[in-house]
Design a protein around this motif. Structure first.
Motif, PDB file in Angstrom:
ATOM      1  N   THR A  97     -20.194 -11.529  76.163  1.00 21.66           N
ATOM      2  CA  THR A  97     -20.197 -12.823  75.472  1.00 21.66           C
ATOM      3  C   THR A  97     -18.930 -13.618  75.770  1.00 21.66           C
ATOM      4  OG1 THR A  97     -19.375 -11.677  73.489  1.00 21.66           O
ATOM      5  CG2 THR A  97     -21.741 -12.116  73.623  1.00 21.66           C
ATOM      6  N   MET A  98     -17.814 -12.923  75.977  1.00 20.09           N
ATOM      7  CA  MET A  98     -16.578 -13.620  76.355  1.00 20.09           C
ATOM      8  C   MET A  98     -16.747 -14.315  77.698  1.00 20.09           C
ATOM      9  SD  MET A  98     -13.923 -13.479  74.296  1.00 20.09           S
ATOM     10  CE  MET A  98     -13.308 -12.568  72.878  1.00 20.09           C
ATOM     11  N   SER A  99     -17.360 -13.624  78.657  1.00 22.36           N
ATOM     12  CA  SER A  99     -17.547 -14.192  79.995  1.00 22.36           C
ATOM     13  C   SER A  99     -18.439 -15.419  79.943  1.00 22.36           C
ATOM     14  CB  SER A  99     -18.150 -13.139  80.927  1.00 22.36           C
ATOM     15  OG  SER A  99     -17.297 -12.012  81.046  1.00 22.36           O
ATOM     16  N   VAL A 100     -19.515 -15.345  79.163  1.00 20.51           N
ATOM     17  CA  VAL A 100     -20.407 -16.494  79.042  1.00 20.51           C
ATOM     18  C   VAL A 100     -19.691 -17.654  78.359  1.00 20.51           C
ATOM     19  CG1 VAL A 100     -22.582 -17.318  78.066  1.00 20.51           C
ATOM     20  CG2 VAL A 100     -22.434 -15.001  78.992  1.00 20.51           C
ATOM     21  N   LEU A 101     -18.864 -17.361  77.351  1.00 20.36           N
ATOM     22  CA  LEU A 101     -18.097 -18.407  76.685  1.00 20.36           C
ATOM     23  C   LEU A 101     -17.151 -19.105  77.655  1.00 20.36           C
ATOM     24  CD1 LEU A 101     -17.013 -19.880  74.137  1.00 20.36           C
ATOM     25  CD2 LEU A 101     -15.378 -17.995  73.904  1.00 20.36           C
ATOM     26  N   VAL A 102     -16.431 -18.321  78.438  1.00 20.33           N
ATOM     27  CA  VAL A 102     -15.499 -18.898  79.411  1.00 20.33           C
ATOM     28  C   VAL A 102     -16.234 -19.806  80.387  1.00 20.33           C
ATOM     29  CG1 VAL A 102     -13.964 -18.340  81.331  1.00 20.33           C
ATOM     30  CG2 VAL A 102     -13.817 -17.028  79.205  1.00 20.33           C
ATOM     31  N   ALA A 103     -17.432 -19.386  80.791  1.00 22.91           N
ATOM     32  CA  ALA A 103     -18.223 -20.217  81.711  1.00 22.91           C
ATOM     33  C   ALA A 103     -18.710 -21.493  81.044  1.00 22.91           C
ATOM     34  CB  ALA A 103     -19.410 -19.403  82.234  1.00 22.91           C
ATOM     35  N   SER A 104     -18.918 -21.449  79.730  1.00 30.76           N
ATOM     36  CA  SER A 104     -19.473 -22.615  79.037  1.00 30.76           C
ATOM     37  C   SER A 104     -18.454 -23.742  78.870  1.00 30.76           C
ATOM     38  CB  SER A 104     -19.998 -22.198  77.663  1.00 30.76           C
ATOM     39  OG  SER A 104     -18.946 -21.938  76.753  1.00 30.76           O
ATOM     40  N   VAL A 105     -17.171 -23.406  78.763  1.00 29.84           N
ATOM     41  CA  VAL A 105     -16.163 -24.419  78.453  1.00 29.84           C
ATOM     42  C   VAL A 105     -16.058 -25.501  79.528  1.00 29.84           C
ATOM     43  CG1 VAL A 105     -13.709 -24.823  78.029  1.00 29.84           C
ATOM     44  CG2 VAL A 105     -14.855 -22.899  76.935  1.00 29.84           C
ATOM     45  N   GLY A 283     -25.515 -29.057  72.397  1.00 25.86           N
ATOM     46  CA  GLY A 283     -26.625 -28.624  73.238  1.00 25.86           C
ATOM     47  C   GLY A 283     -26.181 -27.639  74.303  1.00 25.86           C
ATOM     48  N   VAL A 284     -25.031 -27.907  74.922  1.00 23.03           N
ATOM     49  CA  VAL A 284     -24.494 -26.984  75.928  1.00 23.03           C
ATOM     50  C   VAL A 284     -24.131 -25.651  75.279  1.00 23.03           C
ATOM     51  CG1 VAL A 284     -22.585 -26.578  77.536  1.00 23.03           C
ATOM     52  CG2 VAL A 284     -23.649 -28.843  77.407  1.00 23.03           C
ATOM     53  N   ALA A 285     -23.486 -25.716  74.091  1.00 23.31           N
ATOM     54  CA  ALA A 285     -23.111 -24.483  73.388  1.00 23.31           C
ATOM     55  C   ALA A 285     -24.336 -23.658  73.035  1.00 23.31           C
ATOM     56  CB  ALA A 285     -22.317 -24.826  72.123  1.00 23.31           C
ATOM     57  N   LEU A 286     -25.406 -24.309  72.586  1.00 20.49           N
ATOM     58  CA  LEU A 286     -26.631 -23.598  72.227  1.00 20.49           C
ATOM     59  C   LEU A 286     -27.254 -22.933  73.446  1.00 20.49           C
ATOM     60  CD1 LEU A 286     -28.821 -22.840  70.208  1.00 20.49           C
ATOM     61  CD2 LEU A 286     -29.902 -25.065  70.626  1.00 20.49           C
ATOM     62  N   ALA A 287     -27.283 -23.634  74.569  1.00 17.06           N
ATOM     63  CA  ALA A 287     -27.865 -23.069  75.786  1.00 17.06           C
ATOM     64  C   ALA A 287     -27.110 -21.818  76.226  1.00 17.06           C
ATOM     65  CB  ALA A 287     -27.854 -24.119  76.899  1.00 17.06           C
ATOM     66  N   PHE A 288     -25.783 -21.883  76.213  1.00 22.34           N
ATOM     67  CA  PHE A 288     -24.993 -20.714  76.618  1.00 22.34           C
ATOM     68  C   PHE A 288     -25.060 -19.616  75.564  1.00 22.34           C
ATOM     69  CE2 PHE A 288     -23.226 -23.542  79.795  1.00 22.34           C
ATOM     70  CZ  PHE A 288     -22.912 -22.695  80.840  1.00 22.34           C
ATOM     71  N   ALA A 289     -25.205 -19.998  74.276  1.00 20.72           N
ATOM     72  CA  ALA A 289     -25.333 -18.985  73.226  1.00 20.72           C
ATOM     73  C   ALA A 289     -26.630 -18.203  73.393  1.00 20.72           C
ATOM     74  CB  ALA A 289     -25.279 -19.655  71.852  1.00 20.72           C
ATOM     75  N   VAL A 290     -27.693 -18.883  73.749  1.00 22.33           N
ATOM     76  CA  VAL A 290     -28.960 -18.196  74.019  1.00 22.33           C
ATOM     77  C   VAL A 290     -28.776 -17.197  75.156  1.00 22.33           C
ATOM     78  CG1 VAL A 290     -31.319 -18.489  74.856  1.00 22.33           C
ATOM     79  CG2 VAL A 290     -30.402 -20.057  73.123  1.00 22.33           C
ATOM     80  N   LEU A 291     -28.083 -17.611  76.215  1.00 24.19           N
ATOM     81  CA  LEU A 291     -27.838 -16.721  77.350  1.00 24.19           C
ATOM     82  C   LEU A 291     -26.972 -15.533  76.933  1.00 24.19           C
ATOM     83  CD1 LEU A 291     -27.950 -16.047  80.375  1.00 24.19           C
ATOM     84  CD2 LEU A 291     -25.962 -17.566  80.692  1.00 24.19           C
ATOM     85  N   GLY A 292     -25.860 -15.828  76.220  1.00 26.77           N
ATOM     86  CA  GLY A 292     -24.979 -14.747  75.797  1.00 26.77           C
ATOM     87  C   GLY A 292     -25.652 -13.788  74.840  1.00 26.77           C
ATOM     88  N   LEU A 305     -22.176 -19.357  66.523  1.00 29.23           N
ATOM     89  CA  LEU A 305     -20.997 -19.697  65.736  1.00 29.23           C
ATOM     90  C   LEU A 305     -19.724 -19.445  66.523  1.00 29.23           C
ATOM     91  CD1 LEU A 305     -19.965 -20.714  63.047  1.00 29.23           C
ATOM     92  CD2 LEU A 305     -20.009 -18.366  62.184  1.00 29.23           C
ATOM     93  N   ALA A 306     -19.758 -18.479  67.421  1.00 25.73           N
ATOM     94  CA  ALA A 306     -18.594 -18.188  68.264  1.00 25.73           C
ATOM     95  C   ALA A 306     -18.445 -19.190  69.400  1.00 25.73           C
ATOM     96  CB  ALA A 306     -18.708 -16.778  68.834  1.00 25.73           C
ATOM     97  N   TYR A 307     -19.526 -19.931  69.736  1.00 25.13           N
ATOM     98  CA  TYR A 307     -19.509 -20.837  70.881  1.00 25.13           C
ATOM     99  C   TYR A 307     -19.372 -22.310  70.508  1.00 25.13           C
ATOM    100  CZ  TYR A 307     -20.972 -17.184  74.218  1.00 25.13           C
ATOM    101  OH  TYR A 307     -21.030 -16.077  75.023  1.00 25.13           O
ATOM    102  N   VAL A 308     -19.752 -22.685  69.275  1.00 25.23           N
ATOM    103  CA  VAL A 308     -19.751 -24.103  68.936  1.00 25.23           C
ATOM    104  C   VAL A 308     -18.343 -24.685  69.086  1.00 25.23           C
ATOM    105  CG1 VAL A 308     -21.742 -24.069  67.419  1.00 25.23           C
ATOM    106  CG2 VAL A 308     -19.472 -23.538  66.480  1.00 25.23           C
ATOM    107  N   PRO A 309     -18.243 -25.974  69.449  1.00 27.32           N
ATOM    108  CA  PRO A 309     -16.932 -26.586  69.698  1.00 27.32           C
ATOM    109  C   PRO A 309     -16.208 -26.981  68.417  1.00 27.32           C
ATOM    110  CG  PRO A 309     -18.654 -28.205  70.076  1.00 27.32           C
ATOM    111  CD  PRO A 309     -19.350 -26.898  69.780  1.00 27.32           C
ATOM    112  N   GLY A 310     -15.949 -25.995  67.550  1.00 29.34           N
ATOM    113  CA  GLY A 310     -15.251 -26.260  66.298  1.00 29.34           C
ATOM    114  C   GLY A 310     -13.849 -25.690  66.313  1.00 29.34           C
ATOM    115  N   ALA A 311     -13.124 -25.917  65.224  1.00 35.31           N
ATOM    116  CA  ALA A 311     -11.752 -25.444  65.109  1.00 35.31           C
ATOM    117  C   ALA A 311     -11.721 -23.947  64.829  1.00 35.31           C
ATOM    118  CB  ALA A 311     -11.026 -26.205  63.993  1.00 35.31           C
ATOM    119  N   LEU A 312     -10.712 -23.267  65.361  1.00 33.31           N
ATOM    120  CA  LEU A 312     -10.563 -21.827  65.190  1.00 33.31           C
ATOM    121  C   LEU A 312     -10.560 -21.433  63.721  1.00 33.31           C
ATOM    122  CD1 LEU A 312      -9.745 -18.928  66.052  1.00 33.31           C
ATOM    123  CD2 LEU A 312      -7.376 -19.739  66.162  1.00 33.31           C
TER     124      LEU A 312
END
Length: 371
Positions: A97-105, A283-292, A305-312
């Motif tokens: 999931t970390m790798s997919v997150l890094v790719a999504s940014v 939309g991009v976060a959701l697509a990558f979250a489905v993949l991850g 929740l780990a991928y959405v573009p919100g504050a830490l």
């Protein structure tokens, strides 16, 4: 020995000092009201709204430059002190999931920048910082030092935070998740020695980074140094909440004062542009979250929740509230946060350099101050 440059540029005129004081009083009042109402990022957003309204009404609100520098160091040190050895260990336990997150940014940022610049007509600097997924206070500081229109940046970032905090619980319910859990209580520094060591590391590192003219140096330098010593276990405990509250209030006051001279029509455009950008980023976060979620066999609400573009901080607290693994969410947002803190200043320096005023391509109101 000559004084540092930031000390030689102080404005100690009674009128300016009075307005600086009035700005802080107004900001604390607004932040206090928002925090009491339970608004997301209440101290920051309340201070921002209060001073922005005053600025739009013509009041000469503002925050003195040296005060801003001190607050940036405090904010950086505070956020760095929230890192623990367990947090850093957690980053290595979710490689898929970390790798997919890094790719999504980069995908998320490129798509949002393309919309804001090519469709909405924003200048590239403002679009770049507005597209950064999270790390609001860090992005605002770096945007200011790189000459972006901070009004656009703060509007885009703040709207995203408000909407995510307001709508994510309902969205998680729609995905089949049932909220549960309690809020965390993390310990503060256990003694005065740890307190002064933590603050000292942040001050020295922040001033050194600022001296090197690193974009956002005061905050980024103090945050990274504080994060290293706390992540290594050399110092334990975070700074007291009072420091974060003061930091968020002053940052909100400084950002809100940037709206001086801005017309309501301009704000309307900011809102529409920022809302569309948020929908694209989500939309991009959701697509990558489905993949991850599929690759790691993890629940979709947890990964989303780990991928959405919100504050830490906001997303980690929301994880507790919703009963989702907070370590998982915090580690992913921390990874993205640290990556943004490290790479955005470098990219900003390479592509934009350092500027004291907004980009010449930013469409400014004629009544807007140019300092």
């Amino acid at each position: 020995m000559p004084l540092p440059p930031f000390l030689t540029k102080l404005d100690f005129s009674p009128r300016r000092l009075a307005w600086y004081g009035a700005t802080l009083v107004l900001a604390f009042a607004g932040g206090g009201v928002f925090a009491w109402l339970g608004m997301p990022a209440g101290w920051l957003s309340g201070a921002l709204v209060a001073t922005a309204v005053a600025a739009l009404l013509g009041a000469p609100v503002g925050v003195e430059k040296t005060t801003r520098l001190c607050i940036y160091i405090i904010l950086g040190t505070s956020m760095g002190s929230s890192i623990t050895p367990d947090t850093l260990k957690g980053i290595t336990t979710w490689p898929v999931t970390m790798s997919v997150l890094v790719a999504s940014v980069p995908v998320m940022m490129v798509v949002v920048i393309a919309y804001l610049e090519k469709v909405a007509g924003w200048d590239r600097r403002s679009a770049f910082f507005a597209a950064a997924p999270g790390a609001l206070s860090t992005v605002l500081i770096m945007a200011e030092s790189s000459g972006a229109d901070t009004r656009r940046v703060v509007f885009g970032q703040s709207l995203r935070l408000f909407v995510l905090v307001a709508l994510l619980p309902a969205a998680m319910g729609g995905l089949g998740h049932q909220p549960a859990g309690t809020l965390p209580i993390n310990p503060v520094v256990p003694d005065l020695t740890s307190f002064f060591l933590s603050l000292g590391v942040g001050i020295v590192s922040g001033l050194l980074a600022e001296r090197m003219r690193f974009p956002g140096g005061a905050m980024v330098g103090s945050m990274l140094a504080s994060g290293v010593v706390h992540g290594a276990g050399l110092i334990e405990g975070r700074l007291p909440d009072l420091f974060l509250i003061v930091g968020f209030v002053v940052l909100g006051a400084n950002t809100g004062s940037r709206f001086a001279g801005t017309r309501l029509e301009t704000l309307r455009r900011f809102f529409v542009d920022s809302l569309v950008a948020l929908l694209i980023a989500t939309g991009v976060a959701l697509a990558f979250a489905v993949l991850g979620s599929w690759l790691a066999d993890e629940p979709l609400p947890k990964v989303l929740l780990a991928y959405v573009p919100g504050a830490l901080e906001a997303m980690t607290i929301m994880a507790f509230v919703l009963g989702i693994d907070p370590a998982f969410v915090a580690a992913h947002h921390l990874t993205r946060f640290l990556g943004l803190a490290l790479l955005i200043p470098v990219l900003a320096r390479v592509f934009f350099g350092r500027a004291e005023i907004p980009s010449e391509n930013v469409e400014l109101d004629k009544t807007e101050p140019k300092d």
